[in-house]
Design a protein around this motif. Structure first.
Motif, mmCIF file in Angstrom:
data_model
loop_
_atom_site.group_PDB
_atom_site.id
_atom_site.type_symbol
_atom_site.label_atom_id
_atom_site.label_comp_id
_atom_site.label_asym_id
_atom_site.label_seq_id
_atom_site.Cartn_x
_atom_site.Cartn_y
_atom_site.Cartn_z
ATOM 1 N N GLU A 105 36.174 -30.550 37.969
ATOM 2 C CA GLU A 105 36.781 -29.233 38.105
ATOM 3 C C GLU A 105 35.416 -28.098 37.896
ATOM 4 O O GLU A 105 34.892 -28.058 37.132
ATOM 5 N N ASN A 106 35.271 -27.280 39.050
ATOM 6 C CA ASN A 106 34.424 -26.400 39.254
ATOM 7 C C ASN A 106 34.565 -25.231 38.179
ATOM 8 O O ASN A 106 35.469 -24.902 37.904
ATOM 9 N N GLY A 107 33.268 -24.506 37.874
ATOM 10 C CA GLY A 107 33.395 -23.458 36.997
ATOM 11 C C GLY A 107 33.880 -22.070 37.582
ATOM 12 O O GLY A 107 33.925 -22.233 38.958
ATOM 13 N N ASP A 108 34.283 -21.199 36.917
ATOM 14 C CA ASP A 108 35.048 -19.986 37.362
ATOM 15 C C ASP A 108 33.668 -19.021 37.876
ATOM 16 O O ASP A 108 32.746 -19.221 37.466
ATOM 17 N N ASN A 109 33.972 -18.219 38.541
ATOM 18 C CA ASN A 109 32.992 -17.102 39.167
ATOM 19 C C ASN A 109 33.298 -15.838 38.294
ATOM 20 O O ASN A 109 34.046 -15.348 37.839
ATOM 21 N N ILE A 110 31.806 -15.175 37.991
ATOM 22 C CA ILE A 110 31.843 -14.203 37.287
ATOM 23 C C ILE A 110 31.686 -12.825 38.458
ATOM 24 O O ILE A 110 30.481 -12.832 38.985
ATOM 25 N N VAL A 111 32.227 -11.793 38.590
ATOM 26 C CA VAL A 111 32.077 -10.676 39.044
ATOM 27 C C VAL A 111 31.565 -9.330 38.172
ATOM 28 O O VAL A 111 32.157 -9.025 37.396
ATOM 29 N N LEU A 112 30.284 -9.168 38.566
ATOM 30 C CA LEU A 112 29.762 -8.063 37.496
ATOM 31 C C LEU A 112 30.033 -6.756 37.877
ATOM 32 O O LEU A 112 30.642 -6.584 39.030
ATOM 33 N N THR A 113 30.151 -5.719 37.094
ATOM 34 C CA THR A 113 30.283 -4.420 37.421
ATOM 35 C C THR A 113 28.744 -3.799 37.918
ATOM 36 O O THR A 113 28.950 -2.654 38.617
ATOM 37 N N ILE A 114 27.884 -4.603 38.036
ATOM 38 C CA ILE A 114 26.581 -4.038 38.323
ATOM 39 C C ILE A 114 26.676 -4.058 39.890
ATOM 40 O O ILE A 114 27.081 -4.799 40.572
ATOM 41 N N ASP A 115 26.080 -2.953 40.446
ATOM 42 C CA ASP A 115 26.215 -2.689 41.920
ATOM 43 C C ASP A 115 24.376 -3.286 42.255
ATOM 44 O O ASP A 115 23.653 -2.545 41.860
ATOM 45 N N ALA A 116 24.192 -4.149 43.025
ATOM 46 C CA ALA A 116 23.032 -4.606 43.466
ATOM 47 C C ALA A 116 22.180 -3.527 43.989
ATOM 48 O O ALA A 116 20.895 -3.540 43.820
ATOM 49 N N ASN A 117 22.721 -2.701 44.888
ATOM 50 C CA ASN A 117 21.853 -1.532 45.465
ATOM 51 C C ASN A 117 21.563 -0.818 44.537
ATOM 52 O O ASN A 117 20.308 -0.182 44.733
ATOM 53 N N ILE A 118 22.326 -0.214 43.631
ATOM 54 C CA ILE A 118 22.111 0.624 42.760
ATOM 55 C C ILE A 118 20.871 0.175 41.737
ATOM 56 O O ILE A 118 20.044 0.609 41.391
ATOM 57 N N GLN A 119 21.039 -1.015 41.326
ATOM 58 C CA GLN A 119 20.139 -1.859 40.552
ATOM 59 C C GLN A 119 18.756 -1.953 41.028
ATOM 60 O O GLN A 119 17.800 -1.876 40.623
ATOM 61 N N GLN A 120 18.710 -2.188 42.221
ATOM 62 C CA GLN A 120 17.250 -2.179 43.098
ATOM 63 C C GLN A 120 16.791 -1.014 43.102
ATOM 64 O O GLN A 120 15.626 -0.604 42.646
ATOM 65 N N ILE A 121 17.407 0.114 43.331
ATOM 66 C CA ILE A 121 16.944 1.439 43.350
ATOM 67 C C ILE A 121 16.498 1.798 41.893
ATOM 68 O O ILE A 121 15.320 2.286 41.694
ATOM 69 N N VAL A 122 17.121 1.526 40.971
ATOM 70 C CA VAL A 122 16.651 1.739 39.447
ATOM 71 C C VAL A 122 15.314 0.975 39.116
ATOM 72 O O VAL A 122 14.355 1.571 38.645
ATOM 73 N N GLU A 123 15.384 -0.430 39.483
ATOM 74 C CA GLU A 123 14.089 -1.097 39.354
ATOM 75 C C GLU A 123 13.013 -0.643 40.050
ATOM 76 O O GLU A 123 11.724 -0.706 39.569
ATOM 77 N N GLU A 124 13.009 -0.311 41.376
ATOM 78 C CA GLU A 124 12.051 0.195 42.260
ATOM 79 C C GLU A 124 11.371 1.648 41.656
ATOM 80 O O GLU A 124 10.159 1.544 41.489
ATOM 81 N N LYS A 125 12.241 2.493 40.916
ATOM 82 C CA LYS A 125 11.772 3.706 40.648
ATOM 83 C C LYS A 125 11.010 3.321 39.217
ATOM 84 O O LYS A 125 10.032 3.967 38.704
ATOM 85 N N MET A 126 11.613 2.556 38.696
ATOM 86 C CA MET A 126 11.021 2.133 37.235
ATOM 87 C C MET A 126 9.578 1.526 37.451
ATOM 88 O O MET A 126 8.715 1.446 36.474
ATOM 89 N N ILE A 127 9.596 0.719 38.325
ATOM 90 C CA ILE A 127 8.125 -0.183 38.723
ATOM 91 C C ILE A 127 7.098 0.905 39.305
ATOM 92 O O ILE A 127 6.067 0.973 38.778
ATOM 93 N N ALA A 128 7.711 1.733 40.083
ATOM 94 C CA ALA A 128 6.938 3.003 40.645
ATOM 95 C C ALA A 128 6.256 3.811 39.401
ATOM 96 O O ALA A 128 5.048 3.959 39.582
ATOM 97 N N PHE A 129 7.191 3.965 38.377
ATOM 98 C CA PHE A 129 6.522 4.537 37.105
ATOM 99 C C PHE A 129 5.428 3.661 36.526
ATOM 100 O O PHE A 129 4.221 4.320 35.986
ATOM 101 N N GLN A 130 5.499 2.581 36.343
ATOM 102 C CA GLN A 130 4.620 1.804 35.915
ATOM 103 C C GLN A 130 3.425 1.738 36.578
ATOM 104 O O GLN A 130 2.300 1.668 35.666
ATOM 105 N N GLU A 131 3.367 1.969 37.829
ATOM 106 C CA GLU A 131 2.113 1.549 38.469
ATOM 107 C C GLU A 131 1.575 3.243 38.612
ATOM 108 O O GLU A 131 0.185 2.956 38.476
ATOM 109 N N GLU A 132 2.330 4.117 38.745
ATOM 110 C CA GLU A 132 1.772 5.485 38.786
ATOM 111 C C GLU A 132 0.652 5.618 37.515
ATOM 112 O O GLU A 132 -0.258 6.477 37.653
#
Length: 670
Positions: A236-263
């Protein structure tokens, strides 16, 4: 001729007496047979399976585990963030291979052709030393593509009738390994696993039992008729989890956060642009978390890799305990696990408590002369020259500490403490992620709110919160007063995609009235307008509301600050909320919330069009600000000095699961 006379033997007769004895004997035998048959039938009925198993246990028996597949974790649009892929172990069955001598050499050569990493000498040694063994692992976790060539050779040999040998004694054991296609993306939310199916962090841990399934089994044995039977119990395989997270928004957030670290890397000190940075993006109408990120973070596929943050020399100098401590800090989710003094972002909750209890009125005004004398302390405002005459809106727009301290006198400790709890401070939000910090011992109770404690608490110093507490409370401020439980899981589906459970938002309580909510949004709108402390976060063409925060860290006077900004768009009908915290920005002059505002603005500029939130204002010259420029007129919101608190230090992970929580309760300040 004489006649020879002899004796004539008499025929034996069965007397009636003998007949009776025989009848009795036959009867006894018949009864014994009936009893024996009855006993056998009884044994068969009551214990037949038990004895059959004992017999079968002495016959050839084979059992193989069929592993379940752990469920996927996807974002809200179906992008796979975590999945389990099948891999195979190469197993050598010496007993089967050696049962036909002509099969040995062809099989070994096939193994060496398809798996050149194997050692031929070791294979021959196993065959020599363990001729009766049936389970020897030659290679582990190979993808199907690597074993396909071997299977092809095996089938080719089996189909050639002219060959007098077979490829035999080798089989492949299936298992699953966890893969994270996007590496470190949303690692604080997704988490990682150990041994493929044991969640160690994030959703992988909090939903471990749902993601896991049940192993199947394949049985093979000789039955009572010596016929080979095979039974398969499917996994019996496990169930899937669907997050409220939007990967596109998440990626933008992480890119801007990393840009600040490098700046700001190596700007004022060696290292990244901050000690920690956290960003939470939420839907304020149901407390869905659309993105949650922190720096530093880790790669879910390789969570024990510290090389991005330590040199090899530093790692070599660490002992096991230090390595474990470094990993625990890396794995901690700053947005829910760390506590800190929030600063001026929470001033709005002080105003809300006054308006709701009637101790403050919307038309109340204040005189700011640059500070307040409270007990033995003079606490300066962020503008030491004084803001002068201020309305309620001005106190938020200018982030006036003097006015907030004056408010605290009217609100009083009982009302202030009651509304802290109403907004969720001091209690867990119970977000569906592991490791949420406890803050119940990091707030003053009403009886401990002396005038100096109440005054400093009113503008966000000397008590601790978590990012998720502030974000969830702000959602209720701007959505009409509805406090929803924050969550990162949208729904649970089975392996066929059928919805098993769905989370549409759990309304827990009403924090304020809708009328108060509208009034507070007006104040927040003014704060992001020209002249407000939040103007540097303004996205051109969009109506916005927001609040800044700049908190001195303990020990006071060491020059370290935690700066923050919370904002939302659009101003009248909020559809997205963002909260940014920068802990000790790597700059010479830290106490400016513009560093957090700059990150928020950069994120909003990209995610608003993506979310189909359209501009609702004309673009003016006032909309253009340089978020990297700190205000020169002292309009940021940090006081000149804040009394030292005897309570918990800031920005430390304080959870039920980590030992750092010493349970200290804030004391009255000396």
């Amino acid at each position: 001729m004489a006649h020879r006379r002899g004796r004539v033997k008499k025929k034996a007769k069965i007397t009636k007496k003998m007949q009776k004895k025989l009848m009795v004997l036959y009867g006894i035998i018949a009864l014994l047979l009936v009893g024996l048959i009855g006993r056998l039938m009884y044994i068969e009925y009551t214990s037949g399976r038990k004895y059959e198993k004992k017999v079968l246990a002495q016959q050839k028996y084979d059992s193989t585990t069929i592993p379940f597949q752990r469920g996927n974790i996807t974002d809200c649009r179906g992008t796979i963030l975590a999945t389990s892929v099948d891999v195979y172990n190469v197993i050598l069955d010496c007993r089967v291979l050696l049962s036909a001598a002509e099969d040995v050499e062809p099989t070994i050569q096939a193994l060496m052709t398809c798996f050149p990493e194997l050692n031929e000498a070791e294979i021959r040694q196993i065959l020599a030393e363990k001729p009766k063994s049936q389970y020897n692992v030659l290679a582990k976790r190979l993808p199907y593509e690597e074993i396909a060539a071997f299977e092809e050779i095996k089938e080719t040999v089996a189909g050639d009738k002219e060959l007098d040998y077979k490829i035999n004694g080798v089989w492949f054991e299936k298992e699953y390994i966890r893969e994270y296609p996007y590496g470190s993306l949303a690692s604080a939310v997704v988490g990682f696993t150990a041994s493929g199916d044991y969640g160690m962090n994030g959703v992988e841990k909090s939903y471990n039992s749902i993601l896991n399934g049940t192993n199947g089994r394949q049985y093979g044995y000789l039955n009572s008729d010596s016929n080979f039977e095979k039974t398969v119990v499917a996994p019996e395989n496990g169930d899937n989890i669907v997050l409220t997270i939007d990967a596109n928004i998440q990626q933008i957030v992480e890119e801007k956060m990393i840009a600040f670290q490098e700046e700001h890397r190596d700007e004022a000190r060696d290292g990244a642009g901050s000690l920690h940075t956290g960003v939470v993006v939420m839907d304020p109408n149901n407390a869905e978390v659309l993105a949650m990120a922190n720096y530093p973070n880790y790669d879910c596929s390789n969570p024990r890799d510290l090389s991005a943050y330590y040199t090899q020399e530093e790692l070599d100098a660490m002992d096991d305990e230090q390595i474990l401590d470094a990993l625990n800090q890396l794995w901690a989710n700053f947005c829910i696990t760390y506590t800190y003094e929030p600063g001026s972002t929470v001033k709005l909750f002080t105003v809300a408590s006054g308006l709701e209890t009637g101790t403050l009125s919307p038309d109340r005004t204040f005189e700011c002369d640059g500070g307040e004398q409270v007990a033995d302390y003079h606490i300066a405002c962020n503008n030491t020259s004084g803001h002068g005459h201020e309305t309620m809106e001005d106190t938020i727009k200018n982030s006036c500490n003097d006015a907030l301290m004056q408010m605290s006198y009217d609100i009083g400790p009982e009302n202030f403490s009651r509304y802290q709890k109403a907004f969720g401070f001091g209690t867990k939000t119970n977000i569906d992620l592991p490791g949420e910090a406890r803050t119940d011992t990091l707030l003053y109770t009403a009886d401990k709110l002396t005038p100096i404690n109440l005054a400093t608490n009113a503008f966000g110093q000397n008590y601790n919160v978590t990012m998720i507490q502030v974000a969830a409370a702000y959602c209720s401020i701007i959505n009409g007063g509805n406090y929803y439980q924050p969550h990162v899981v949208k729904k649970i589906t089975d392996e066929n995609g059928n919805t098993m459970q769905e989370e549409k938002g759990t309304l827990l309580k009403q924090t304020i009235s809708s009328a108060t909510s509208e009034l507070l949004k007006q104040y927040l709108y003014a704060t992001v307008s020209e002249g407000g402390t939040g103007q540097y976060a303004k996205v051109a063409g969009y109506s916005m509301g927001g609040k800044t925060g700049t908190a001195q860290k303990q020990p006071r006077g060491n020059g370290n600050y935690l700066v923050s900004f919370v904002g939302y768009v659009p101003a009248d009908d909020p559809q997205v909320l963002i909260y940014v915290v920068v802990d000790e920005p790597n700059v010479e002059d830290q106490p400016h919330s513009t560093y957090a505002q700059g990150i928020a603005k950069a994120i909003l500029e990209e995610i608003l069009p993506y979310m189909n939130i359209f501009p609702d204002e004309d673009i003016t010259a006032d909309d253009v600000h340089d978020p990297g420029t700190a205000p020169a007129d002292g309009t940021d919101d940090v006081p000149e000095s804040v009394p030292e608190d005897a309570g918990q230090d800031q920005t430390q992970p304080i959870t039920d699961e980590l030992p750092q929580d010493d349970g200290l309760e804030p004391q009255d300040m000396p």
